[in-house]
Design a protein around this motif. Sequence first.
Motif, PDB file in Angstrom:
ATOM      1  N   THR A   1       0.833  -1.200   0.000  1.00 47.63           N
ATOM      2  CA  THR A   1       0.000   0.000   0.000  1.00 47.63           C
ATOM      3  C   THR A   1       0.869   1.252   0.000  1.00 47.63           C
ATOM      4  N   ARG A   2       0.242   2.374  -0.268  1.00 49.53           N
ATOM      5  CA  ARG A   2       0.950   3.661  -0.211  1.00 49.53           C
ATOM      6  C   ARG A   2       1.609   3.831   1.156  1.00 49.53           C
ATOM      7  N   THR A   3       0.874   3.530   2.204  1.00 54.16           N
ATOM      8  CA  THR A   3       1.403   3.694   3.559  1.00 54.16           C
ATOM      9  C   THR A   3       2.637   2.830   3.776  1.00 54.16           C
ATOM     10  N   ARG A   4       2.583   1.586   3.342  1.00 53.65           N
ATOM     11  CA  ARG A   4       3.704   0.671   3.551  1.00 53.65           C
ATOM     12  C   ARG A   4       4.918   1.082   2.704  1.00 53.65           C
ATOM     13  N   VAL A   5       4.702   1.342   1.413  1.00 53.49           N
ATOM     14  CA  VAL A   5       5.814   1.686   0.525  1.00 53.49           C
ATOM     15  C   VAL A   5       6.473   2.990   0.970  1.00 53.49           C
ATOM     16  N   MET A   6       5.681   4.006   1.222  1.00 54.31           N
ATOM     17  CA  MET A   6       6.265   5.293   1.590  1.00 54.31           C
ATOM     18  C   MET A   6       6.878   5.234   2.997  1.00 54.31           C
ATOM     19  N   GLY A   7       6.339   4.395   3.863  1.00 61.41           N
ATOM     20  CA  GLY A   7       6.944   4.209   5.182  1.00 61.41           C
ATOM     21  C   GLY A   7       8.327   3.591   5.079  1.00 61.41           C
ATOM     22  N   VAL A   8       8.457   2.566   4.235  1.00 59.75           N
ATOM     23  CA  VAL A   8       9.772   1.943   4.031  1.00 59.75           C
ATOM     24  C   VAL A   8      10.720   2.955   3.395  1.00 59.75           C
ATOM     25  N   TRP A   9      10.235   3.751   2.431  1.00 60.40           N
ATOM     26  CA  TRP A   9      11.099   4.740   1.795  1.00 60.40           C
ATOM     27  C   TRP A   9      11.579   5.780   2.808  1.00 60.40           C
ATOM     28  N   ARG A  10      10.700   6.192   3.714  1.00 64.46           N
ATOM     29  CA  ARG A  10      11.123   7.131   4.763  1.00 64.46           C
ATOM     30  C   ARG A  10      12.212   6.507   5.632  1.00 64.46           C
ATOM     31  N   ASP A  11      12.084   5.204   5.934  1.00 60.34           N
ATOM     32  CA  ASP A  11      13.124   4.507   6.710  1.00 60.34           C
ATOM     33  C   ASP A  11      14.455   4.507   5.946  1.00 60.34           C
ATOM     34  N   VAL A  12      14.393   4.277   4.643  1.00 55.31           N
ATOM     35  CA  VAL A  12      15.601   4.299   3.818  1.00 55.31           C
ATOM     36  C   VAL A  12      16.239   5.688   3.879  1.00 55.31           C
ATOM     37  N   LEU A  13      15.431   6.727   3.702  1.00 60.10           N
ATOM     38  CA  LEU A  13      15.952   8.094   3.726  1.00 60.10           C
ATOM     39  C   LEU A  13      16.581   8.421   5.076  1.00 60.10           C
ATOM     40  N   ALA A  14      15.953   7.971   6.147  1.00 57.63           N
ATOM     41  CA  ALA A  14      16.499   8.225   7.487  1.00 57.63           C
ATOM     42  C   ALA A  14      17.833   7.514   7.688  1.00 57.63           C
ATOM     43  N   GLU A  15      17.996   6.373   7.038  1.00 55.23           N
ATOM     44  CA  GLU A  15      19.215   5.576   7.215  1.00 55.23           C
ATOM     45  C   GLU A  15      20.367   6.033   6.318  1.00 55.23           C
ATOM     46  N   VAL A  16      20.085   6.326   5.036  1.00 58.83           N
ATOM     47  CA  VAL A  16      21.168   6.599   4.084  1.00 58.83           C
ATOM     48  C   VAL A  16      21.004   7.893   3.290  1.00 58.83           C
ATOM     49  N   GLY A  17      20.004   8.691   3.587  1.00 60.92           N
ATOM     50  CA  GLY A  17      19.847   9.980   2.919  1.00 60.92           C
ATOM     51  C   GLY A  17      19.159   9.883   1.574  1.00 60.92           C
ATOM     52  N   ALA A  18      19.185  10.986   0.860  1.00 61.88           N
ATOM     53  CA  ALA A  18      18.463  11.123  -0.402  1.00 61.88           C
ATOM     54  C   ALA A  18      19.070  10.254  -1.506  1.00 61.88           C
ATOM     55  N   LEU A  19      18.217   9.833  -2.419  1.00 63.29           N
ATOM     56  CA  LEU A  19      18.648   9.071  -3.589  1.00 63.29           C
ATOM     57  C   LEU A  19      19.486   9.974  -4.488  1.00 63.29           C
ATOM     58  N   GLU A  20      20.654   9.470  -4.906  1.00 60.31           N
ATOM     59  CA  GLU A  20      21.511  10.229  -5.810  1.00 60.31           C
ATOM     60  C   GLU A  20      21.603   9.603  -7.195  1.00 60.31           C
ATOM     61  N   ASP A  21      21.583   8.260  -7.259  1.00 64.88           N
ATOM     62  CA  ASP A  21      21.737   7.612  -8.559  1.00 64.88           C
ATOM     63  C   ASP A  21      21.225   6.175  -8.478  1.00 64.88           C
ATOM     64  N   ILE A  22      20.972   5.605  -9.629  1.00 62.83           N
ATOM     65  CA  ILE A  22      20.578   4.203  -9.757  1.00 62.83           C
ATOM     66  C   ILE A  22      21.589   3.556 -10.701  1.00 62.83           C
ATOM     67  N   SER A  23      22.207   2.471 -10.262  1.00 59.14           N
ATOM     68  CA  SER A  23      23.229   1.825 -11.097  1.00 59.14           C
ATOM     69  C   SER A  23      23.125   0.314 -10.958  1.00 59.14           C
ATOM     70  N   GLY A  24      23.997  -0.381 -11.674  1.00 61.01           N
ATOM     71  CA  GLY A  24      24.087  -1.832 -11.540  1.00 61.01           C
ATOM     72  C   GLY A  24      22.811  -2.573 -11.865  1.00 61.01           C
ATOM     73  N   VAL A  25      22.019  -2.043 -12.788  1.00 61.91           N
ATOM     74  CA  VAL A  25      20.741  -2.681 -13.106  1.00 61.91           C
ATOM     75  C   VAL A  25      20.979  -3.939 -13.927  1.00 61.91           C
ATOM     76  N   GLY A  26      20.307  -4.987 -13.544  1.00 60.98           N
ATOM     77  CA  GLY A  26      20.343  -6.238 -14.286  1.00 60.98           C
ATOM     78  C   GLY A  26      19.047  -6.973 -14.045  1.00 60.98           C
ATOM     79  N   ALA A  27      18.866  -8.059 -14.752  1.00 64.86           N
ATOM     80  CA  ALA A  27      17.656  -8.853 -14.570  1.00 64.86           C
ATOM     81  C   ALA A  27      18.004 -10.317 -14.767  1.00 64.86           C
ATOM     82  N   HIS A  28      17.231 -11.164 -14.109  1.00 65.73           N
ATOM     83  CA  HIS A  28      17.420 -12.602 -14.291  1.00 65.73           C
ATOM     84  C   HIS A  28      16.064 -13.299 -14.248  1.00 65.73           C
ATOM     85  N   ARG A  29      16.039 -14.483 -14.825  1.00 63.43           N
ATOM     86  CA  ARG A  29      14.861 -15.344 -14.788  1.00 63.43           C
ATOM     87  C   ARG A  29      15.341 -16.682 -14.258  1.00 63.43           C
TER      88      ARG A  29
END
Length: 193
Positions: A110-138
């Motif tokens: 839910t919005r509450t759960r996703v945004m709550g986890v994101w707030r925890d991430v921000l509190a732990e490691v700060g603002a998002l700066e970049d996205i890297s190392g993207v890959g996918a597997h099956r």
Amino acid sequence: MRDPANDALRDVGAARDDVARAERELERAVLAARRAGATWQEIGDTLAVTRQAAFKRFGKPVDPETGETLGTGPQLDPAALIDHVVRHIADGDYEPVRELMTHSCSRELTRTRVMGVWRDVLAEVGALEDISGVGAHRAGTPLPTGPVPGPFVARALLEHEAGEIACHLAVNRAGRIEGLLLAPVAAEADMAF
């Protein structure tokens, strides 16, 4: 001293790995049966599913013009998808992410759960700066870069001001999000998918 919870979690991880190995072996066996001349009806009967269900799950139709394998669902670019999802969450814009989820996933994430986890991430490691190392597997097999049919798990490294977060996104055959996990990189090996 033994910790029963850790023992049980190790068993869960081992069972997950066994299922992934069995899925890969089943796919290899089905493809070998097809090469040996078995019909989709015979394979479906053996698996106790319809021939259409067997084909949808294991079929590898080939485009006669390009020779490329045709997917049975939409072709998605894992890098673009994970970028889209993470950037919307980082902007506090949950709705475009929810629209990509299966119904059961959106009931859990839910919005509450996703945004709550994101707030925890921000509190732990700060603002998002970049996205890297993207890959996918099956099923543990790396996929090529660029658009691919589902199912797959996309993985990215989210680089924040003060640390990194692993992001995993599970996508089904229909191209819908079935799961989203965020965890410190050190805990990535224990992520469910």
